[in-house]
Design an enzyme around this catalytic site. Structure first.
Site, PDB file in Angstrom:
ATOM      1  N   ASP A 145    -103.265  39.525 -35.416  1.00  0.00           N
ATOM      2  CA  ASP A 145    -104.498  40.156 -35.128  1.00  0.00           C
ATOM      3  C   ASP A 145    -105.331  40.547 -36.027  1.00  0.00           C
ATOM      4  O   ASP A 145    -104.784  40.762 -37.395  1.00  0.00           O
ATOM      5  CB  ASP A 145    -104.098  41.523 -34.353  1.00  0.00           C
ATOM      6  CG  ASP A 145    -103.600  41.036 -32.650  1.00  0.00           C
ATOM      7  OD1 ASP A 145    -103.779  40.062 -32.108  1.00  0.00           O
ATOM      8  OD2 ASP A 145    -102.915  42.217 -32.058  1.00  0.00           O
ATOM      9  N   ARG A 172    -108.523  32.561 -33.290  1.00  0.00           N
ATOM     10  CA  ARG A 172    -108.804  33.070 -31.956  1.00  0.00           C
ATOM     11  C   ARG A 172    -110.271  33.973 -32.439  1.00  0.00           C
ATOM     12  O   ARG A 172    -110.291  34.636 -33.744  1.00  0.00           O
ATOM     13  CB  ARG A 172    -107.810  34.355 -31.520  1.00  0.00           C
ATOM     14  CG  ARG A 172    -108.403  35.054 -30.389  1.00  0.00           C
ATOM     15  CD  ARG A 172    -107.698  36.432 -30.330  1.00  0.00           C
ATOM     16  NE  ARG A 172    -106.446  36.455 -29.924  1.00  0.00           N
ATOM     17  CZ  ARG A 172    -105.314  37.470 -30.050  1.00  0.00           C
ATOM     18  NH1 ARG A 172    -105.648  38.308 -31.153  1.00  0.00           N
ATOM     19  NH2 ARG A 172    -104.310  37.087 -29.752  1.00  0.00           N
ATOM     20  N   ARG A 177    -110.146  51.757 -27.981  1.00  0.00           N
ATOM     21  CA  ARG A 177    -110.774  50.559 -28.286  1.00  0.00           C
ATOM     22  C   ARG A 177    -111.316  50.052 -26.903  1.00  0.00           C
ATOM     23  O   ARG A 177    -112.510  49.686 -27.080  1.00  0.00           O
ATOM     24  CB  ARG A 177    -110.297  49.572 -29.177  1.00  0.00           C
ATOM     25  CG  ARG A 177    -109.871  49.978 -30.661  1.00  0.00           C
ATOM     26  CD  ARG A 177    -109.609  48.760 -31.428  1.00  0.00           C
ATOM     27  NE  ARG A 177    -108.181  48.444 -31.449  1.00  0.00           N
ATOM     28  CZ  ARG A 177    -107.130  48.847 -31.832  1.00  0.00           C
ATOM     29  NH1 ARG A 177    -107.061  49.867 -32.692  1.00  0.00           N
ATOM     30  NH2 ARG A 177    -105.992  48.219 -31.456  1.00  0.00           N
TER      31      ARG A 177
HETATM   32  P1  FDA Z   1    -118.767  42.359 -24.468  1.00  0.00           P
HETATM   33  O1  FDA Z   1    -118.389  43.540 -25.267  1.00  0.00           O
HETATM   34  O2  FDA Z   1    -120.010  41.591 -24.627  1.00  0.00           O
HETATM   35  O3  FDA Z   1    -118.411  42.312 -22.955  1.00  0.00           O
HETATM   36  C1  FDA Z   1    -118.809  41.502 -22.341  1.00  0.00           C
HETATM   37  C2  FDA Z   1    -118.165  41.928 -20.617  1.00  0.00           C
HETATM   38  O4  FDA Z   1    -116.985  42.007 -20.586  1.00  0.00           O
HETATM   39  C3  FDA Z   1    -118.838  43.261 -20.340  1.00  0.00           C
HETATM   40  O5  FDA Z   1    -119.977  43.252 -19.968  1.00  0.00           O
HETATM   41  C4  FDA Z   1    -117.702  43.574 -19.239  1.00  0.00           C
HETATM   42  O6  FDA Z   1    -118.291  43.004 -18.079  1.00  0.00           O
HETATM   43  C5  FDA Z   1    -116.492  42.885 -19.915  1.00  0.00           C
HETATM   44  N1  FDA Z   1    -115.674  43.568 -20.798  1.00  0.00           N
HETATM   45  C6  FDA Z   1    -115.639  43.798 -21.924  1.00  0.00           C
HETATM   46  N2  FDA Z   1    -114.852  44.849 -22.634  1.00  0.00           N
HETATM   47  C7  FDA Z   1    -114.284  45.636 -21.474  1.00  0.00           C
HETATM   48  C8  FDA Z   1    -113.580  46.673 -21.307  1.00  0.00           C
HETATM   49  N3  FDA Z   1    -112.925  47.243 -22.399  1.00  0.00           N
HETATM   50  N4  FDA Z   1    -113.302  47.100 -20.004  1.00  0.00           N
HETATM   51  C9  FDA Z   1    -113.916  46.502 -18.894  1.00  0.00           C
HETATM   52  N5  FDA Z   1    -114.829  45.472 -19.263  1.00  0.00           N
HETATM   53  C10 FDA Z   1    -115.047  44.992 -20.244  1.00  0.00           C
HETATM   54  N6  FDA Z   1    -110.901  42.535 -31.467  1.00  0.00           N
HETATM   55  C11 FDA Z   1    -110.435  42.680 -32.931  1.00  0.00           C
HETATM   56  O7  FDA Z   1    -110.997  43.423 -33.576  1.00  0.00           O
HETATM   57  N7  FDA Z   1    -109.216  41.954 -33.308  1.00  0.00           N
HETATM   58  C12 FDA Z   1    -108.458  41.448 -32.543  1.00  0.00           C
HETATM   59  O8  FDA Z   1    -107.429  40.959 -33.093  1.00  0.00           O
HETATM   60  C13 FDA Z   1    -108.931  41.305 -31.358  1.00  0.00           C
HETATM   61  N8  FDA Z   1    -107.999  40.556 -30.260  1.00  0.00           N
HETATM   62  C14 FDA Z   1    -108.350  40.351 -29.144  1.00  0.00           C
HETATM   63  C15 FDA Z   1    -107.729  39.477 -28.055  1.00  0.00           C
HETATM   64  C16 FDA Z   1    -108.410  39.051 -26.981  1.00  0.00           C
HETATM   65  C17 FDA Z   1    -107.456  38.174 -26.272  1.00  0.00           C
HETATM   66  C18 FDA Z   1    -109.646  39.629 -26.639  1.00  0.00           C
HETATM   67  C19 FDA Z   1    -110.014  39.048 -25.425  1.00  0.00           C
HETATM   68  C20 FDA Z   1    -110.183  40.549 -27.351  1.00  0.00           C
HETATM   69  C21 FDA Z   1    -109.641  40.761 -28.519  1.00  0.00           C
HETATM   70  N9  FDA Z   1    -110.110  41.931 -29.289  1.00  0.00           N
HETATM   71  C22 FDA Z   1    -109.783  41.954 -30.697  1.00  0.00           C
HETATM   72  C23 FDA Z   1    -111.339  42.734 -29.075  1.00  0.00           C
HETATM   73  C24 FDA Z   1    -112.729  42.207 -29.104  1.00  0.00           C
HETATM   74  O9  FDA Z   1    -113.155  42.332 -30.597  1.00  0.00           O
HETATM   75  C25 FDA Z   1    -113.897  42.941 -28.164  1.00  0.00           C
HETATM   76  O10 FDA Z   1    -114.002  44.067 -28.555  1.00  0.00           O
HETATM   77  C26 FDA Z   1    -113.632  42.710 -26.525  1.00  0.00           C
HETATM   78  O11 FDA Z   1    -113.177  41.546 -26.352  1.00  0.00           O
HETATM   79  C27 FDA Z   1    -114.791  43.129 -25.842  1.00  0.00           C
HETATM   80  O12 FDA Z   1    -115.945  42.114 -26.177  1.00  0.00           O
HETATM   81  P2  FDA Z   1    -116.372  40.895 -25.235  1.00  0.00           P
HETATM   82  O13 FDA Z   1    -116.138  39.702 -26.235  1.00  0.00           O
HETATM   83  O14 FDA Z   1    -115.701  40.714 -24.036  1.00  0.00           O
HETATM   84  O15 FDA Z   1    -117.780  41.140 -24.838  1.00  0.00           O
END
Ligand code: FDA
Length: 303
Positions: free
Chosen positions: A130, A180, A284
């Site tokens: 990660d 990723r 987070r």
């Molecule tokens: P965005 O924040 O724009 O959200 C898009 C939509 O997704 C929102 O409108 C909502 O509908 C939904 N959504 C997003 N977050 C939500 C929540 N917490 N609760 C409910 N709904 C939510 N980060 C990092 O810094 N280091 C890492 O190693 C990882 N690893 C990782 C693994 C995996 C499999 C995922 C999916 C994410 C991570 N992340 C991460 C977290 C990533 O950086 C990010 O903070 C989250 O995925 C939220 O961003 P989105 O891409 O979903 O988009």
């Protein structure tokens, strides 16, 4: 601004004590965390596998300050790999370098990661490192690139909010390291990371395009439907087969979308955290979507 305030508040000890000690908030945390034990995580993995969704198991913990604890984390990951193998679940693992001792000693951290990678190699299992806050980015990319020469089963994570990420993605593509791609979940200075979401999203699409076209089995990790649609459009336009990439989402978030993509024949993997050290992970998730915080608090005060 809200995200920054939420992450700042979450660091206050009185808030941490309240959230961790309160029965209602503990129950609510279960929406995002599969449980405190490995068996609960394996159970969650089996349920997801039954819906044709793969899993990455994360034993929660970070910023370990004690060498014994860092070694215990590596041992726990070895046990997790053994259990994945024995149970036959479709799962890999996600590890954090600060859980393996990066804050204490770089060599200790490297040795702990190598112990995990050796066992994973025996099982032909994949290990994702990660990405944490920007203090660790340089070292994480360098360590994974170096170990990848010996362990082709290691990959890492790139955050689209960092200005440096196009260079990191280009380097990892050249080296054939699996990436990723995420937007980024930590509090970062505007000298290092885009402060505006529109720029983070635009860079995400740029990096995603490069990874889909030239990367090795990239993981498009987001719940952003617009970006997911764009990934599908790029893959179709460039003849990138569904087997050459996967979508990833977090446990408990957008289950409908996870299932829809799996039903359409895309590879989908869900990140499944487990363990007792769930507080930083939960904060987070709250900061990403303040509605989660309101949901948790309203349930807490109704009791
Ligand atoms: P965005 O924040 O724009 O959200 C898009 C939509 O997704 C929102 O409108 C909502 O509908 C939904 N959504 C997003 N977050 C939500 C929540 N917490 N609760 C409910 N709904 C939510 N980060 C990092 O810094 N280091 C890492 O190693 C990882 N690893 C990782 C693994 C995996 C499999 C995922 C999916 C994410 C991570 N992340 C991460 C977290 C990533 O950086 C990010 O903070 C989250 O995925 C939220 O961003 P989105 O891409 O979903 O988009």
């Amino acid at each position: 601004m809200l995200k920054e305030s939420m992450l700042y508040l979450a660091r206050q000890e009185s808030i941490r004590t309240f959230v961790v000690g309160n029965q209602a908030t503990r129950r609510m945390a279960r929406r995002f965390v599969a449980g405190e034990t490995l068996e609960e995580a394996i159970g969650a993995a089996q349920k997801l596998n039954a819906r044709h969704i793969g899993v990455s198991l994360d034993h929660l913990g970070e910023n370990v300050a004690d060498a014994g604890k860092a070694r215990a984390t590596a041992d726990e990951y070895v046990r997790t790999l053994d259990r994945i193998q024995a149970s036959g679940v479709e799962a890999n693992i996600s590890v954090k370098l600060t859980a393996l001792g990066l804050d204490i000693d770089k060599d200790l951290c490297r040795a702990n990661l190598m112990q995990v990678l050796r066992r994973a190699q025996e099982y032909n299992a994949f290990v994702r490192v990660d990405m944490e806050g920007s203090d660790y980015t340089e070292h994480t990319v360098a360590l994974v690139s170096d170990l990848h020469r010996q362990f082709s089963n290691v990959g890492t994570v790139i955050q689209s909010y960092l200005y440096r990420s196009p260079d990191d993605v280009a380097q990892l593509i050249d080296q054939g390291v699996r990436v990723r791609l995420v937007k980024g979940a930590y509090l970062e200075d505007p000298t290092l990371a885009f402060p505006h979401k529109a720029d983070v999203d635009a860079q995400y699409v740029l990096l995603m395009r490069a990874l889909l076209e030239r990367g090795v089995y990239p993981a498009i990790a987001t719940h952003d439907e617009r970006i997911i649609e764009e990934a599908i459009r790029i893959a179709n336009a460039h003849g990138v087969a569904r087997a050459r990439f996967e979508f990833q989402m977090l446990y408990g978030i957008r289950r409908d979308l996870q299932e829809r993509l799996a039903a359409l024949g895309y590879n989908v993997r869900v990140y499944v955290p487990y363990g007792s050290q769930w507080y930083p992970y939960l904060t987070r998730r709250m900061a990403e979507r303040p509605a989660n915080m309101i949901f948790v608090m309203s349930n807490t005060f109704r009791k």
